[in-house]
Scaffold this motif. Structure first.
Motif, PDB file in Angstrom:
ATOM      1  N   LEU A 309       0.942  -1.209   0.226  1.00  0.00           N
ATOM      2  CA  LEU A 309      -0.102   0.006  -0.080  1.00  0.00           C
ATOM      3  C   LEU A 309       0.831   1.262   0.221  1.00  0.00           C
ATOM      4  O   LEU A 309       0.658   2.350  -0.576  1.00  0.00           O
ATOM      5  CB  LEU A 309      -0.886   0.066   1.280  1.00  0.00           C
ATOM      6  N   LEU A 327      -1.408  -6.475  -5.309  1.00  0.00           N
ATOM      7  CA  LEU A 327      -2.555  -6.251  -4.270  1.00  0.00           C
ATOM      8  C   LEU A 327      -3.823  -6.891  -5.019  1.00  0.00           C
ATOM      9  O   LEU A 327      -4.773  -7.369  -4.236  1.00  0.00           O
ATOM     10  CB  LEU A 327      -2.897  -4.763  -4.139  1.00  0.00           C
ATOM     11  N   GLU A 334      -8.793  -3.059   1.847  1.00  0.00           N
ATOM     12  CA  GLU A 334      -7.952  -2.085   2.350  1.00  0.00           C
ATOM     13  C   GLU A 334      -7.342  -0.946   1.071  1.00  0.00           C
ATOM     14  O   GLU A 334      -7.122   0.110   1.126  1.00  0.00           O
ATOM     15  CB  GLU A 334      -6.784  -2.412   3.097  1.00  0.00           C
ATOM     16  N   ALA A 335      -7.025  -1.941  -0.084  1.00  0.00           N
ATOM     17  CA  ALA A 335      -6.452  -1.175  -1.156  1.00  0.00           C
ATOM     18  C   ALA A 335      -7.353  -0.600  -2.059  1.00  0.00           C
ATOM     19  O   ALA A 335      -6.914   0.147  -3.154  1.00  0.00           O
ATOM     20  CB  ALA A 335      -5.870  -2.402  -1.955  1.00  0.00           C
ATOM     21  N   PRO A 338      -6.961   3.389  -2.412  1.00  0.00           N
ATOM     22  CA  PRO A 338      -5.572   3.954  -3.066  1.00  0.00           C
ATOM     23  C   PRO A 338      -5.511   3.697  -4.463  1.00  0.00           C
ATOM     24  O   PRO A 338      -5.008   4.196  -5.394  1.00  0.00           O
ATOM     25  CB  PRO A 338      -4.433   3.261  -2.426  1.00  0.00           C
TER      26      PRO A 338
END
Length: 458
Positions: A309, A327, A334-335, A338
């Motif tokens: 990340l 990822l 969570e990715a 971004p």
């Protein structure tokens, strides 16, 4: 939780921060303030009993990384007992914590900690050592504050750290001895000998020898029974958790693919540090084959997610693309945010990787980002976004694809959108496909036969 346990835990956290996150001054100050607050009610004496960390006679949970690290550092610096008095000075706490956070040196007899305490006129933190410092390094007795004393007793648990001793045998021979039933003290001594030889092998650039030893320690930790043996192995492995050693192991993955599982197990055991080592090797890899094996390894290392990340903000486009690809293989919610931001990246290769990763993450937010990506300036990004929406079987997908098809000029992207409408398979998607499949006029309103055939197949 009583004040002594609070003090002990916060002191352990301070040492942990100084070892693993030395630049995080804010957290260090917070831990220091917590120590000073807890110490108002009384002090604490740290001891080790069979490798278990004890505060004022009560064992602390050795499942906590901070407690484990403090125990390892106390052993490494040959400290048998460490006492923090009631209301100590901040300077004494910080000086001792910094000394404990340094790399223990065999044969130093706790010299780093002794020197730190000597600097205080009236020490509020004192120590009892489990060895006698080497004569050549021993200052005049009058220079020592009285609370600091050395014990002539050298127990088996500290022998390995108290004096410089030449290992008896090679790494392979020592590992054979470790595999046999031995006492906890003997295990500790053998492990120390192995660590001395591992450091020597690393200095000589013998990566295979380093990897063999650490792989054996990881396997030995899993195989041994009994808390004492496991803790001894765990502390030894903590001392091998160094970037130089882990990079050596990661560098062997492309050259010894038949041992990939063993090396991956070591990197996984080392958590974030192991993942960081594999990422560094991936970034430096020159060939596609090397990158592939390192890529596959990182997919197995869930601890690599925070580092990946962080890599999404790297100025090098290929580093960002690699991180996005990884990822997507993991994948992790969570990715989402971004990766969505990367759809505006200057390099279309990065945007394409981000779109592909979002499709694999497959959450509602990820698909919403893909619908927006259907309007991206890059035809390749639009192509990936259209394909990625295939598994989002909702009317929102059908509507977005239909609108995109009306304005799409690239033939390949048009065909991909038609195919995706067939995979989405909602009623709206089927109606649009039927319209595309219908024949047009003989002269006017003729339709592209390729589109019609694609609609029929969809």
């Amino acid at each position: 939780m009583n004040s002594s346990h609070t003090l002990a835990r916060q002191f352990a956290r301070l040492v942990w921060l100084l070892v693993h996150d030395s630049g995080n001054v804010g957290e260090q100050k917070s831990a220091l303030r917590a120590i000073l607050t807890a110490s108002i009610e009384g002090g604490v004496t740290f001891t080790l009993e069979r490798w278990r960390h004890v505060a004022n006679g009560t064992p602390l949970p050795d499942s906590e990384p901070e407690i484990q690290d403090l125990a390892a550092q106390l052993i490494g610096h040959a400290v048998r007992e460490l006492s923090v008095r009631q209301s100590p000075t901040a300077a004494d706490i910080l000086a001792v914590a910094r000394a404990l956070a340094t790399e223990p040196l065999p044969g130093s007899g706790g010299r780093a900690l002794t020197d730190a305490i000597r600097l205080s006129e009236k020490p509020t933190v004192t120590a009892v050592f489990d060895s006698i410092p080497p004569p050549a390094m021993t200052p005049a007795p009058s220079l020592f504050p009285q609370p600091i004393r050395a014990s002539a007793r050298v127990s088996g648990s500290y022998l390995a750290f108290a004096a410089t001793q030449a290992p008896q045998g090679s790494i392979a021979e020592l590992l054979v001895k470790l595999a046999a039933p031995v006492s906890v003290d003997e295990t500790t001594q053998l492990l120390e000998d192995v660590l001395v030889l591992v450091d020597r092998a690393a200095e000589e650039g013998k990566a295979e020898l380093v990897a063999d030893a650490i792989c054996a320690l990881v396997a030995g930790e899993d195989a041994r029974e009994g808390a004492g043996h496991k803790l001894a192995y765990g502390m030894a492995l903590r001392r091998t958790n160094k970037p130089r050693l882990l990079r050596m192991i990661a560098s062997l993955l492309p050259r010894h693919r038949e041992r990939a599982d063993e090396y991956t197990a070591v990197l996984a055991r080392m958590g974030q540090d192991g993942a960081d080592a594999a990422i560094e090797e991936l970034t430096a890899a020159q060939s596609m084959g090397d990158r592939r094996i390192l890529f596959d390894t990182l997919v197995k290392l869930k601890a690599s997610i925070p580092a990946l990340l962080h890599m999404l903000g790297d100025p090098r486009w290929y580093v960002v693309r690699n991180a996005a690809d990884l990822l997507g293989e993991m994948p992790t919610p969570e990715a989402e945010t971004p990766l969505t931001k990367l759809l505006k990246h200057d390099d279309d290769r990065v945007r394409r990787a981000a779109a592909s990763a979002l499709a694999k993450i497959g959450t509602g937010n990820a698909f919403a980002a893909l619908r927006i990506a259907l309007r991206n300036s890059s035809a390749q990004v639009r192509l990936v976004a259209a394909a990625g929406l295939a598994s989002w079987k909702r009317n929102t997908s059908a509507h977005s694809l239909t609108v995109a098809l009306d304005s799409e000029a690239d033939g390949d992207v048009q065909l991909q959108i038609i195919e995706t409408l067939g995979r989405v398979a909602t009623a709206d998607a089927v109606r649009r496909l039927m319209e595309i499949a219908k024949p047009g006029g003989v002269v006017f309103g003729r339709k592209d036969s390729g589109h019609r055939l694609a609609a029929v197949a969809a």
